[in-house]
Design a protein around this motif. Structure first.
Motif, mmCIF file in Angstrom:
data_model
loop_
_atom_site.group_PDB
_atom_site.id
_atom_site.type_symbol
_atom_site.label_atom_id
_atom_site.label_comp_id
_atom_site.label_asym_id
_atom_site.label_seq_id
_atom_site.Cartn_x
_atom_site.Cartn_y
_atom_site.Cartn_z
ATOM 1 N N HIS A 54 -19.019 22.957 5.790
ATOM 2 C CA HIS A 54 -19.748 21.962 4.991
ATOM 3 C C HIS A 54 -18.789 21.331 3.992
ATOM 4 C CE1 HIS A 54 -20.157 25.647 2.456
ATOM 5 N NE2 HIS A 54 -19.751 24.804 1.539
ATOM 6 N N CYS B 12 -18.205 20.316 -0.029
ATOM 7 C CA CYS B 12 -18.655 20.678 -1.367
ATOM 8 C C CYS B 12 -17.516 20.369 -2.347
ATOM 9 C CB CYS B 12 -19.033 22.158 -1.404
ATOM 10 S SG CYS B 12 -17.641 23.239 -1.026
ATOM 11 N N PRO B 13 -17.788 20.354 -3.650
ATOM 12 C CA PRO B 13 -16.730 19.978 -4.601
ATOM 13 C C PRO B 13 -15.510 20.906 -4.553
ATOM 14 C CG PRO B 13 -18.878 19.951 -5.670
ATOM 15 C CD PRO B 13 -19.096 20.511 -4.309
ATOM 16 N N THR C 242 -16.019 22.288 -14.141
ATOM 17 C CA THR C 242 -17.383 22.247 -13.596
ATOM 18 C C THR C 242 -18.297 21.405 -14.491
ATOM 19 O OG1 THR C 242 -17.034 24.372 -12.550
ATOM 20 C CG2 THR C 242 -19.296 23.656 -12.728
ATOM 21 N N TYR D 184 -22.269 13.611 -12.232
ATOM 22 C CA TYR D 184 -23.390 13.509 -11.280
ATOM 23 C C TYR D 184 -24.585 14.279 -11.856
ATOM 24 C CZ TYR D 184 -19.003 13.066 -8.721
ATOM 25 O OH TYR D 184 -17.725 12.745 -8.362
ATOM 26 N N ALA E 192 -26.894 16.654 -9.923
ATOM 27 C CA ALA E 192 -26.331 17.740 -9.108
ATOM 28 C C ALA E 192 -26.599 19.138 -9.672
ATOM 29 C CB ALA E 192 -24.829 17.522 -8.947
ATOM 30 N N PHE F 156 -28.446 22.060 -7.648
ATOM 31 C CA PHE F 156 -27.622 23.202 -7.213
ATOM 32 C C PHE F 156 -28.273 24.516 -7.651
ATOM 33 C CE2 PHE F 156 -24.201 26.329 -7.846
ATOM 34 C CZ PHE F 156 -23.605 26.298 -6.601
ATOM 35 N N PHE G 299 -30.121 17.782 -1.544
ATOM 36 C CA PHE G 299 -28.890 18.505 -1.869
ATOM 37 C C PHE G 299 -27.845 18.322 -0.770
ATOM 38 C CE2 PHE G 299 -26.205 22.262 -1.639
ATOM 39 C CZ PHE G 299 -25.674 22.259 -2.924
ATOM 40 N N GLN G 300 -28.321 18.385 0.464
ATOM 41 C CA GLN G 300 -27.388 18.280 1.598
ATOM 42 C C GLN G 300 -26.794 16.884 1.753
ATOM 43 O OE1 GLN G 300 -29.652 19.976 4.825
ATOM 44 N NE2 GLN G 300 -29.024 22.062 4.279
ATOM 45 N N TRP H 247 -24.283 16.778 -2.073
ATOM 46 C CA TRP H 247 -23.087 17.626 -2.212
ATOM 47 C C TRP H 247 -21.876 17.071 -1.455
ATOM 48 C CZ3 TRP H 247 -23.085 19.921 -6.410
ATOM 49 C CH2 TRP H 247 -22.470 21.142 -6.671
ATOM 50 N N ILE I 265 -20.541 14.054 -3.351
ATOM 51 C CA ILE I 265 -19.743 14.459 -4.518
ATOM 52 C C ILE I 265 -18.371 14.938 -4.060
ATOM 53 C CG2 ILE I 265 -19.556 16.172 -6.374
ATOM 54 C CD1 ILE I 265 -22.598 16.018 -6.664
ATOM 55 N N SER I 266 -18.363 15.711 -3.003
ATOM 56 C CA SER I 266 -17.098 16.219 -2.462
ATOM 57 C C SER I 266 -16.129 15.069 -2.197
ATOM 58 C CB SER I 266 -17.402 16.995 -1.180
ATOM 59 O OG SER I 266 -16.237 17.475 -0.601
#
Ligand SMILES: [Zn+2]
Ligand SMILES: [Zn+2]
Length: 237
Positions: free
Chosen positions: A33, A35-36, A119, A126, A129, A133, A150-151, A154, A157-158
């Motif tokens: 996946h 993610c950040p 963080t 965002y 987020a 989360f 969320f899906q 995320w 954002i990544s």
């Protein structure tokens, strides 16, 4: 380098051309996946490889020393080519999102450590987020609609985090390291109880017979999501 080490050429080309989105895409195959923190690993790995100017075909030309086993580490593995399996990934169980990448030939290295306010800064970029989360991942109480949101959020954002200046995310310094010797090749012995082959440094002798650590009921190290701990198998399973 013949067929022996073809596949990483694409990644090395992405490193040279600063193709961070391409490197992130490659990492998604391993990580599963976006993610950040996987994005941070990609950026740190990219910076280190650019700085050290050494291609890596997984023969310990480059060594990465990671200090955590979170999403960050997968970005490091893909971009630097230092992996669990090729013996050029060293794990220090320090619980820091940090990596030191070193060049085998002369020990020249670069260390990147995530800034402590990262963080907070990231979540302030965002606003939706953080709460999402918490609900979906931490509390595992997201509704289907929230999970869906969320899906989408995320990975977005990544990708956006690739554009944030690296110095805002990491402290970076150059250093010179003395690296451990090349990984040795050990012979195997056969455990006299379970009949499985065991690397000889993990064999214990009981009445002159070789036993694996499981059959000998001895302690061994285990790396889980909780970090590195010592355990032992009391019952055979
Ligand atoms: Zn992740
Ligand atoms: Zn055994």
């Amino acid at each position: 380098m013949h067929e022996f080490a073809e596949a990483r050429k694409a990644i090395e080309a992405m490193i040279r051309s600063d193709d961070l989105p391409g490197l992130l895409r490659q990492t998604e195959y391993l990580h599963g996946h976006l993610c950040p923190y996987v994005s941070l690993g990609v950026k740190a790995g990219h910076y280190a490889m650019k700085t050290l100017e050494r291609e890596n075909i997984g023969m310990e030309e480059i060594i990465a020393i990671v200090e955590c086993n979170n999403c960050f580490t997968d970005g490091i593995q893909v971009v630097t080519g230092c992996t669990f399996g090729n013996n050029s990934l060293i794990f220090k169980d320090l619980g820091k999102t940090a990596v030191t990448v070193a060049r085998r030939e002369d020990g020249q290295a670069v260390r990147l450590a995530l800034r402590p306010d990262y963080t907070e800064q990231m979540l302030s970029r965002y606003p939706a987020a953080g709460p999402l989360f918490q609900k979906v991942i931490v509390d595992r109480q997201g509704s289907p609609e929230e999970i869906h949101r969320f899906q989408h959020l995320w990975p977005a954002i990544s990708k956006k985090e690739l554009e944030v200046p690296l110095e805002e995310q990491f402290t970076i310094r150059r250093l010179s390291l003395t690296l451990p010797a090349y990984a040795p090749i050990f012979a195997s012995q056969v455990c006299s109880v379970c009949g499985e082959a065991v690397m000889e440094t993990r064999v214990r002798l009981r009445q002159g017979k070789p036993l694996c650590l499981t059959c000998a009921g001895e302690d061994y190290f285990i790396l889980t999501g909780h970090g590195m701990t010592i355990t032992r198998d009391s019952d055979h399973d």
